[in-house]
Enzyme design. Structure first.
Site, mmCIF file in Angstrom:
data_model
loop_
_atom_site.group_PDB
_atom_site.id
_atom_site.type_symbol
_atom_site.label_atom_id
_atom_site.label_comp_id
_atom_site.label_asym_id
_atom_site.label_seq_id
_atom_site.Cartn_x
_atom_site.Cartn_y
_atom_site.Cartn_z
ATOM 1 N N ASP A 252 0.895 -1.279 0.105
ATOM 2 C CA ASP A 252 -0.098 0.024 -0.022
ATOM 3 C C ASP A 252 0.844 1.189 -0.174
ATOM 4 O O ASP A 252 1.948 1.307 0.711
ATOM 5 C CB ASP A 252 -0.833 -0.050 1.426
ATOM 6 N N ASN A 260 -2.736 12.985 -2.773
ATOM 7 C CA ASN A 260 -3.497 13.570 -3.623
ATOM 8 C C ASN A 260 -4.220 14.980 -3.130
ATOM 9 O O ASN A 260 -4.590 15.786 -4.069
ATOM 10 C CB ASN A 260 -4.830 12.621 -3.496
ATOM 11 N N ASP A 269 -2.144 10.270 -9.853
ATOM 12 C CA ASP A 269 -2.328 9.073 -11.045
ATOM 13 C C ASP A 269 -0.918 8.947 -11.421
ATOM 14 O O ASP A 269 -0.458 7.722 -11.864
ATOM 15 C CB ASP A 269 -3.306 9.563 -12.160
ATOM 16 N N GLU A 296 -4.766 2.532 -4.077
ATOM 17 C CA GLU A 296 -3.280 2.688 -3.967
ATOM 18 C C GLU A 296 -2.712 1.352 -3.509
ATOM 19 O O GLU A 296 -1.518 1.192 -3.043
ATOM 20 C CB GLU A 296 -3.194 3.902 -3.075
#
Length: 381
Positions: A252, A260, A269, A296
């Site tokens: 992760d 973000n 992204d 993620e």
């Protein structure tokens, strides 16, 4: 949909060979039938066994060639055959028919006395049938088909000129008309043949594309969850059967939500795509699989790998991320992107759900043990 030329040309070559293989076999069976019809017809029309035996002698090469060819086709098979073999056999079969037809010519006058002049028309009918047979059987190969058909048409013209020398216009006109018809028909049929292959190639490409869309994550280019589930179940069955080790790394991205929120979803992204490229390089063996598990989260399947080997892979991933230096300014453990990893080796009789749950528990311990680390069956490192 644009089709790459090499793919289409290769498929065209394959389909042409398949058609020639089946077409030559069909022409062989039809040749046997025609030879039998000729013999039966002569026996029925004449009372002389000598004439019948001569006819059998003339068509005997056709029987030999076709039987040997059919046996060879049965033994070799379509996949092992090639165009050179098929063209050679078609040429030999053509020559055997040429021999049979030309051998009948010296006996036309004698047979006409028995049959009331019907033999010439019978020979011409045989030649017309052979023209049609080989035109159909060989049409994808334009050169071979035109050579064979032109030979038969020319023999038919010569037969009529020899037997009826005072009527030259009809055989010449017939020869030209048949040749024009065959050439134009071959062109039309071959055009349809190519279009059918093109549509088939397009269909195959679409199927591959749809399958790829169904199994590949659009953002990272890695396998998606569906493909991962299929491969994991498959590898577990292999491990059950062969008792080879199977390891899994569930990872992760640390503090991805902060990245973000701070830099925007486009940067997020870009981060996931960069991680996807790194994971593709890490999972480099033929059966290794890197997949996007969701959001993620990512996962690596490592067949024939024990816990120690999986830990080596995890360490390589940590080092690769350090070298990549993907920015994550709001991370508490580094100014660059890091990951937490849960590593475990599959245990006998363990289901895929239980296996994933165990890997997820190790990932949880890694995240709550400081992040930018991995936890395995052995210990936190």
């Amino acid at each position: 949909m644009n089709i790459e030329l090499p793919i289409f040309e290769q498929q065209l070559k394959v389909e042409t060979q398949k058609y020639l293989f089946n077409g030559v076999q069909w022409a062989s069976w039809l040749s046997i039938f025609l030879a039998c019809v000729i013999i039966v017809n002569d026996v029925a029309k004449t009372a002389h066994l000598i004439v019948a035996s001569q006819t059998i002698l003339f068509v005997f090469p056709v029987f030999i060639v076709t039987i040997l060819g059919l046996l060879a086709a049965k033994i070799i098979g379509e996949k092992k055959s090639n165009q050179t073999i098929l063209i050679t056999f078609a040429g030999i079969l053509t020559l055997s028919w040429v021999y049979a037809v030309l051998s009948l010519l010296p006996y036309l006058d004698a047979l006409d006395l028995e049959t009331g002049g019907a033999t010439l028309s019978g020979v011409e009918s045989l030649i017309d049938i052979l023209v049609l047979t080989f035109a159909i059987a060989l049409f994808p190969h334009r050169g071979l088909m035109l050579t064979t058909v032109s030979l038969f048409i020319m023999i038919g013209m010569v037969v009529r000129i020899v037997e009826l020398p005072g009527h030259l216009l009809f055989p010449l006109t017939k020869y030209l008309c048949l040749l024009v018809i065959v050439i134009s028909a071959q062109k039309v049929l071959y055009s349809w043949f190519k279009k059918a292959i093109l549509r088939d190639v397009e269909k195959q490409q679409l199927v591959k594309q749809f399958r790829r869309m169904a199994l590949i994550d659009g953002l990272t280019g890695l396998s998606n969850r569906r493909h991962f589930d299929e491969i994991l179940a498959q590898e577990i069955r292999v491990s059950e059967r062969n008792r080879h080790p199977l390891s899994l790394i569930l990872l992760d991205v640390d503090f991805f939500k902060r990245l973000n929120d701070k830099l925007g979803h486009q940067v997020g992204d870009d981060c996931l795509m960069a991680l996807g490229r790194i994971l593709s390089e890490i999972a480099s063996r033929p059966r290794d699989l890197a997949a996007r598990y969701g959001g993620e989260e990512f996962v690596l399947i490592l067949p024939n790998t024990d816990t120690a080997g999986a830990e080596t892979v995890a360490a390589k991933l940590k080092q690769a991320l350090r070298e990549a230096k993907i920015p994550n300014p709001d991370s508490d453990v580094s100014q660059y992107v890091t990951v937490s990893q849960g590593i475990c080796q599959w245990q006998a009789l363990e289901s895929s759900d239980d296996y994933l749950a165990r890997a997820d528990s190790y990932l949880y311990k890694a995240k709550h043990g400081g992040r930018d680390t991995y936890y395995s069956d052995a210990a936190i490192l």
